[in-house]
Design a protein around this motif. Structure first.
Motif, PDB file in Angstrom:
ATOM      1  N   VAL A  46     -19.210  39.580-108.484  1.00  0.00           N
ATOM      2  CA  VAL A  46     -19.510  40.998-108.692  1.00  0.00           C
ATOM      3  C   VAL A  46     -18.945  41.773-107.505  1.00  0.00           C
ATOM      4  O   VAL A  46     -19.073  41.351-106.358  1.00  0.00           O
ATOM      5  N   ARG A  47     -18.323  42.907-107.804  1.00  0.00           N
ATOM      6  CA  ARG A  47     -17.812  43.762-106.726  1.00  0.00           C
ATOM      7  C   ARG A  47     -18.169  45.218-107.026  1.00  0.00           C
ATOM      8  O   ARG A  47     -18.406  45.589-108.167  1.00  0.00           O
ATOM      9  N   GLN A  48     -18.208  46.005-105.960  1.00  0.00           N
ATOM     10  CA  GLN A  48     -18.491  47.437-106.069  1.00  0.00           C
ATOM     11  C   GLN A  48     -17.155  48.169-106.203  1.00  0.00           C
ATOM     12  O   GLN A  48     -16.243  47.957-105.403  1.00  0.00           O
ATOM     13  N   THR A  58     -20.186  54.786-107.374  1.00  0.00           N
ATOM     14  CA  THR A  58     -19.818  53.362-107.367  1.00  0.00           C
ATOM     15  C   THR A  58     -20.466  52.691-108.573  1.00  0.00           C
ATOM     16  O   THR A  58     -21.551  53.081-109.032  1.00  0.00           O
ATOM     17  N   ARG A  59     -19.793  51.696-109.063  1.00  0.00           N
ATOM     18  CA  ARG A  59     -20.336  50.895-110.160  1.00  0.00           C
ATOM     19  C   ARG A  59     -20.032  49.432-109.870  1.00  0.00           C
ATOM     20  O   ARG A  59     -19.126  49.110-109.088  1.00  0.00           O
ATOM     21  N   GLN A  60     -20.821  48.586-110.481  1.00  0.00           N
ATOM     22  CA  GLN A  60     -20.589  47.151-110.303  1.00  0.00           C
ATOM     23  C   GLN A  60     -19.656  46.652-111.393  1.00  0.00           C
ATOM     24  O   GLN A  60     -19.792  47.021-112.562  1.00  0.00           O
ATOM     25  N   THR A  62     -17.934  42.986-112.902  1.00  0.00           N
ATOM     26  CA  THR A  62     -17.967  41.526-112.897  1.00  0.00           C
ATOM     27  C   THR A  62     -16.571  41.003-113.218  1.00  0.00           C
ATOM     28  O   THR A  62     -15.898  41.517-114.120  1.00  0.00           O
TER      29      THR A  62
END
Length: 194
Positions: A46-48, A58-60, A62
């Protein structure tokens, strides 16, 4: 050097206790590395991610990555034998290719086992339509130990739609050792000394 006597061999007895004790000793003391292979596993991460006007939000997100790792066998292979059969289908029947690899192994705990890896490919009109690989493991039997005492019987036969090629069975006319279990003891000795 004289050839081993088949009569003396047949009269000898397989000393399982001695073989098992020696196998445990070899497993504890050998310095021979076990086989390794590279395995790739998929891992989710998972990254921002910044987005929106001026990157204020910002959103996550995958994503997946391939993670390579080294896998080490839990055994040493003492001997390998094989069996391979090809069958050409007739009319609407598919072609079938079956094989089995027999690994006679010493486990890291000193067990004597036979690992059988079976593979089947089915081809319909020249295209691979089914493929399956299975591995099973069972303790060595007296017949398995006997394989080490005889030369391998190499067998090839092509008859009609079938082709069979194997060296999995012992050639009972070509005895290598004077008593039951000597071949396996020598294989363990080679592993111990290498």
């Amino acid at each position: 050097m004289s050839r081993p006597s088949r009569a003396a061999y047949e009269q000898s007895e397989l000393d399982w206790n001695r073989l098992r004790r020696y196998a445990e000793k070899v497993a504890r003391e050998t310095r021979t590395p076990r086989r390794t292979r590279q395995v790739v596993e998929r891992s989710e991460r998972v990254r921002q991610v910044k987005g929106g006007l001026f990157g204020l939000f910002t959103r996550q997100e995958t994503y997946t990555v391939d993670v390579p790792r080294t896998e080490t066998d839990a055994f040493w292979v003492l001997r390998t034998r094989s069996w391979h059969k090809k069958e050409r289908g007739q009319r609407n029947q598919p072609d079938e290719d079956q094989s089995a690899l027999y690994d006679y192994c010493l486990t890291v705990k000193g067990g004597l086992v036979v690992r059988v890896t079976s593979h089947t490919d089915v081809f319909f009109e020249g295209a691979l339509t089914f493929s399956d690989t299975t591995t099973s493991e069972q303790p060595m039997t007296a017949d398995d130990v006997m394989l080490f005492d005889f030369e391998a019987e190499k067998y090839y036969r092509e008859e009609g739609r079938f082709t069979i090629q194997t060296d999995r069975d012992p050639d009972r006319k070509r005895l290598k050792h004077h008593a039951k279990g000597v071949g396996l003891s020598l294989a363990l000795k080679r592993l111990h000394q290498s």
